[in-house]
Motif scaffolding. Structure first.
Motif, PDB file in Angstrom:
ATOM      1  N   GLU A   1       0.838  -1.198   0.000  1.00 45.58           N
ATOM      2  CA  GLU A   1       0.000   0.000   0.000  1.00 45.58           C
ATOM      3  C   GLU A   1       0.873   1.249   0.000  1.00 45.58           C
ATOM      4  OE1 GLU A   1      -3.781   0.601   2.581  1.00 45.58           O
ATOM      5  OE2 GLU A   1      -2.141   1.384   3.788  1.00 45.58           O
ATOM      6  N   ILE A   2       0.362   2.306  -0.637  1.00 46.15           N
ATOM      7  CA  ILE A   2       1.023   3.609  -0.613  1.00 46.15           C
ATOM      8  C   ILE A   2       0.220   4.532   0.289  1.00 46.15           C
ATOM      9  CG2 ILE A   2       1.751   5.617  -1.955  1.00 46.15           C
ATOM     10  CD1 ILE A   2       2.150   3.824  -4.342  1.00 46.15           C
ATOM     11  N   CYS A   3       0.849   4.939   1.386  1.00 42.02           N
ATOM     12  CA  CYS A   3       0.222   5.845   2.347  1.00 42.02           C
ATOM     13  C   CYS A   3       0.930   7.193   2.247  1.00 42.02           C
ATOM     14  CB  CYS A   3       0.337   5.285   3.760  1.00 42.02           C
ATOM     15  SG  CYS A   3      -0.281   6.397   5.056  1.00 42.02           S
ATOM     16  N   VAL A   4       0.163   8.257   2.053  1.00 39.96           N
ATOM     17  CA  VAL A   4       0.743   9.584   1.872  1.00 39.96           C
ATOM     18  C   VAL A   4       0.282  10.505   2.995  1.00 39.96           C
ATOM     19  CG1 VAL A   4       0.936  11.570   0.337  1.00 39.96           C
ATOM     20  CG2 VAL A   4       0.832   9.280  -0.629  1.00 39.96           C
ATOM     21  N   LEU A   5       1.232  11.198   3.604  1.00 40.51           N
ATOM     22  CA  LEU A   5       0.942  12.212   4.624  1.00 40.51           C
ATOM     23  C   LEU A   5       1.134  13.581   3.988  1.00 40.51           C
ATOM     24  CD1 LEU A   5       2.804  10.717   7.719  1.00 40.51           C
ATOM     25  CD2 LEU A   5       0.418  10.360   7.012  1.00 40.51           C
ATOM     26  N   ILE A   6       0.094  14.426   4.057  1.00 37.49           N
ATOM     27  CA  ILE A   6       0.137  15.727   3.401  1.00 37.49           C
ATOM     28  C   ILE A   6      -0.125  16.831   4.419  1.00 37.49           C
ATOM     29  CG2 ILE A   6      -0.530  14.840   1.137  1.00 37.49           C
ATOM     30  CD1 ILE A   6      -3.378  15.670   1.685  1.00 37.49           C
ATOM     31  N   GLY A   7       0.253  18.030   4.055  1.00 34.97           N
ATOM     32  CA  GLY A   7       0.046  19.178   4.925  1.00 34.97           C
ATOM     33  C   GLY A   7       0.999  20.294   4.546  1.00 34.97           C
ATOM     34  N   GLU A   8       0.760  21.474   5.108  1.00 36.33           N
ATOM     35  CA  GLU A   8       1.605  22.620   4.821  1.00 36.33           C
ATOM     36  C   GLU A   8       2.995  22.444   5.417  1.00 36.33           C
ATOM     37  OE1 GLU A   8      -0.808  26.568   5.095  1.00 36.33           O
ATOM     38  OE2 GLU A   8      -1.820  25.136   6.404  1.00 36.33           O
ATOM     39  N   THR A   9       3.928  23.276   4.977  1.00 38.71           N
ATOM     40  CA  THR A   9       5.261  23.289   5.563  1.00 38.71           C
ATOM     41  C   THR A   9       5.159  23.575   7.065  1.00 38.71           C
ATOM     42  OG1 THR A   9       6.240  24.073   3.493  1.00 38.71           O
ATOM     43  CG2 THR A   9       7.526  24.406   5.512  1.00 38.71           C
ATOM     44  N   GLY A  10       5.859  22.768   7.860  1.00 40.34           N
ATOM     45  CA  GLY A  10       5.822  22.945   9.305  1.00 40.34           C
ATOM     46  C   GLY A  10       4.709  22.211  10.010  1.00 40.34           C
ATOM     47  N   SER A  11       3.999  21.345   9.275  1.00 38.51           N
ATOM     48  CA  SER A  11       2.884  20.612   9.883  1.00 38.51           C
ATOM     49  C   SER A  11       3.337  19.358  10.620  1.00 38.51           C
ATOM     50  CB  SER A  11       1.854  20.235   8.815  1.00 38.51           C
ATOM     51  OG  SER A  11       2.433  19.400   7.819  1.00 38.51           O
ATOM     52  N   GLY A  12       4.622  18.995  10.496  1.00 34.25           N
ATOM     53  CA  GLY A  12       5.132  17.835  11.220  1.00 34.25           C
ATOM     54  C   GLY A  12       5.263  16.578  10.388  1.00 34.25           C
ATOM     55  N   LYS A  13       5.151  16.701   9.069  1.00 33.44           N
ATOM     56  CA  LYS A  13       5.198  15.516   8.206  1.00 33.44           C
ATOM     57  C   LYS A  13       6.554  14.806   8.259  1.00 33.44           C
ATOM     58  CE  LYS A  13       4.465  17.720   4.371  1.00 33.44           C
ATOM     59  NZ  LYS A  13       4.620  19.091   4.913  1.00 33.44           N
ATOM     60  N   SER A  14       7.616  15.567   8.010  1.00 28.63           N
ATOM     61  CA  SER A  14       8.942  14.959   7.899  1.00 28.63           C
ATOM     62  C   SER A  14       9.407  14.346   9.216  1.00 28.63           C
ATOM     63  CB  SER A  14       9.959  15.994   7.413  1.00 28.63           C
ATOM     64  OG  SER A  14       9.687  16.357   6.074  1.00 28.63           O
ATOM     65  N   VAL A  15       8.983  14.917  10.337  1.00 29.61           N
ATOM     66  CA  VAL A  15       9.379  14.399  11.648  1.00 29.61           C
ATOM     67  C   VAL A  15       8.905  12.960  11.821  1.00 29.61           C
ATOM     68  CG1 VAL A  15       8.895  14.619  14.120  1.00 29.61           C
ATOM     69  CG2 VAL A  15       9.574  16.618  12.806  1.00 29.61           C
ATOM     70  N   ILE A  16       7.735  12.649  11.279  1.00 31.67           N
ATOM     71  CA  ILE A  16       7.208  11.283  11.391  1.00 31.67           C
ATOM     72  C   ILE A  16       8.102  10.311  10.634  1.00 31.67           C
ATOM     73  CG2 ILE A  16       5.249   9.790  10.821  1.00 31.67           C
ATOM     74  CD1 ILE A  16       3.466  12.288  11.210  1.00 31.67           C
ATOM     75  N   GLY A  17       8.488  10.677   9.409  1.00 37.14           N
ATOM     76  CA  GLY A  17       9.394   9.828   8.645  1.00 37.14           C
ATOM     77  C   GLY A  17      10.731   9.658   9.330  1.00 37.14           C
ATOM     78  N   GLN A  18      11.247  10.728   9.925  1.00 31.65           N
ATOM     79  CA  GLN A  18      12.523  10.657  10.638  1.00 31.65           C
ATOM     80  C   GLN A  18      12.423   9.754  11.867  1.00 31.65           C
ATOM     81  OE1 GLN A  18      13.340  14.778  11.413  1.00 31.65           O
ATOM     82  NE2 GLN A  18      13.764  15.236   9.268  1.00 31.65           N
ATOM     83  N   ALA A  19      11.271   9.778  12.519  1.00 33.72           N
ATOM     84  CA  ALA A  19      11.077   8.905  13.683  1.00 33.72           C
ATOM     85  C   ALA A  19      11.073   7.437  13.257  1.00 33.72           C
ATOM     86  CB  ALA A  19       9.778   9.256  14.396  1.00 33.72           C
ATOM     87  N   VAL A  20      10.419   7.141  12.149  1.00 34.65           N
ATOM     88  CA  VAL A  20      10.372   5.766  11.642  1.00 34.65           C
ATOM     89  C   VAL A  20      11.778   5.273  11.300  1.00 34.65           C
ATOM     90  CG1 VAL A  20       9.564   4.307   9.734  1.00 34.65           C
ATOM     91  CG2 VAL A  20       8.006   5.951  10.795  1.00 34.65           C
ATOM     92  N   LEU A  21      12.621   6.164  10.754  1.00 35.39           N
ATOM     93  CA  LEU A  21      13.944   5.792  10.282  1.00 35.39           C
ATOM     94  C   LEU A  21      15.054   6.002  11.314  1.00 35.39           C
ATOM     95  CD1 LEU A  21      13.471   7.324   6.767  1.00 35.39           C
ATOM     96  CD2 LEU A  21      14.158   4.956   7.141  1.00 35.39           C
ATOM     97  N   HIS A  22      14.692   6.404  12.539  1.00 36.20           N
ATOM     98  CA  HIS A  22      15.693   6.668  13.578  1.00 36.20           C
ATOM     99  C   HIS A  22      16.660   7.763  13.137  1.00 36.20           C
ATOM    100  CE1 HIS A  22      15.669   3.203  16.685  1.00 36.20           C
ATOM    101  NE2 HIS A  22      14.455   3.372  16.205  1.00 36.20           N
ATOM    102  N   LEU A  23      16.154   8.820  12.537  1.00 32.25           N
ATOM    103  CA  LEU A  23      17.002   9.909  12.060  1.00 32.25           C
ATOM    104  C   LEU A  23      16.729  11.222  12.786  1.00 32.25           C
ATOM    105  CD1 LEU A  23      16.881   9.222   8.206  1.00 32.25           C
ATOM    106  CD2 LEU A  23      18.720   8.643   9.813  1.00 32.25           C
TER     107      LEU A  23
END
Length: 309
Positions: free
Chosen positions: A34-56
């Motif tokens: 499945e392709i799951c997409v997280l969307i939102g304006e800049t500063g909405s916290g999207k990238s932080v979730i990906g970084q948490a998943v990847l331990h970055l």
């Protein structure tokens, strides 16, 4: 089966202005294929979730909650244990392809390097590299393999980093803003590449993007983030065709095909979030009791954070 399950994820950063709550009580899952997409304006916290998943995440990040990969809790495991997953079973397509490529190594060698780590025999490196690059819509994969990163366009470098990520045949692919900064032609080729992944139907993808048109074309599930929290999550076709949360409606109205109607106001700062509903000051139909913070609840097969829905 869920390949990724994120539960009550909270990420905050201490700053001089106070605690910045970048992610708050985020819950979602990604099924295999499945392709799951997280969307939102800049500063909405999207990238932080990906970084948490990847331990970055940076070392000063305050993290709580749960991230389970293939049923295993990975959020707080040691870096040593997680290193057996990152790049092997969980791969990243970075936001900045130029910064992630070795400028002194030919592009084909960078793909082959991953194949070598994964135990692919050296005699198969060349054919496998050509096959991977061909699948990413490179018209001359041999020429790309023999080139250095600076000899490629921005869009080609973006597709190359995707090839490097896919070379390990990961079970989960995390793509962070894959069309950011690309011109029209490069963006179009990148979208074609992800459409090919979608047609394969075997790749589990968590994508983080502000590109709503890309999200609408490829997503199976879509989550909308506002001020660090999910405000709507469900089947992408429903989220885009009949949005429920007023913020989601505002995002869709801003699309060119819908008249590019601007949304008034600005997101509140993550260090000074208001009490009650974070969207209250921008909402066209705000609730009278703003001191009550709305909880996610199910509406028409979706999760929505709005007292009026």
């Amino acid at each position: 089966m869920n390949i990724l399950e994120v539960s009550e994820l909270n990420v905050a950063f201490p700053t001089r202005r106070g605690l910045v709550r970048a992610s708050q009580n985020v819950n979602f899952s990604v099924k295999e294929g499945e392709i799951c997409v997280l969307i939102g304006e800049t500063g909405s916290g999207k990238s932080v979730i990906g970084q948490a998943v990847l331990h970055l995440l940076p070392q000063n990040a305050r993290v709580s909650g749960s991230v389970r990969y293939a049923g295993e809790e990975i959020l707080l495991i040691s870096e040593q244990k997680f290193s057996r997953l990152r790049g092997h079973e969980i791969s990243l397509i970075p936001q900045n392809p130029t910064g992630s490529l070795d400028p002194l190594m030919r592009c084909g060698q960078q793909v082959a390097e991953v194949l070598d780590v994964c135990g692919v025999p050296k005699e198969e490196h060349s054919s496998r590299t050509t096959s991977i690059l061909s699948a990413l819509s490179f018209s001359d994969p041999e020429l790309v393999a023999a080139s250095y990163p600076h000899e490629l366009s921005g869009g080609m470098r973006q597709r190359l980093t995707t090839g490097i990520a896919l070379a390990a045949s990961p079970r989960l692919l995390v793509a962070d803003e894959p069309t950011k900064g690309l011109d029209y032609a490069a963006r179009k080729r990148t979208i074609e590449m992800f459409l090919n992944l979608k047609r394969r139907g075997t790749d589990s993808v968590l994508m983080i993007t502000h590109d709503l048109e890309l999200a609408e074309m490829i997503a199976d599930q879509a989550g909308v983030l506002y001020s660090g929290e999910l405000v709507e999550f469900g089947p992408a076709a429903d989220v885009f065709s009949s949005p429920l949360h007023p913020y989601t409606k505002g995002l869709m109205a801003a699309l060119p095909k819908n008249g590019m109607t601007p949304m008034p106001g600005m997101c509140p700062g993550l260090a000074q979030l208001p009490d009650g509903c974070y969207f209250h000051d921008r909402c066209p139909t705000p609730c009278e009791e703003n001191h009550v913070h709305p909880l996610m609840h199910e509406v028409c097969g979706r999760q929505v954070r709005c007292s009026r829905c």
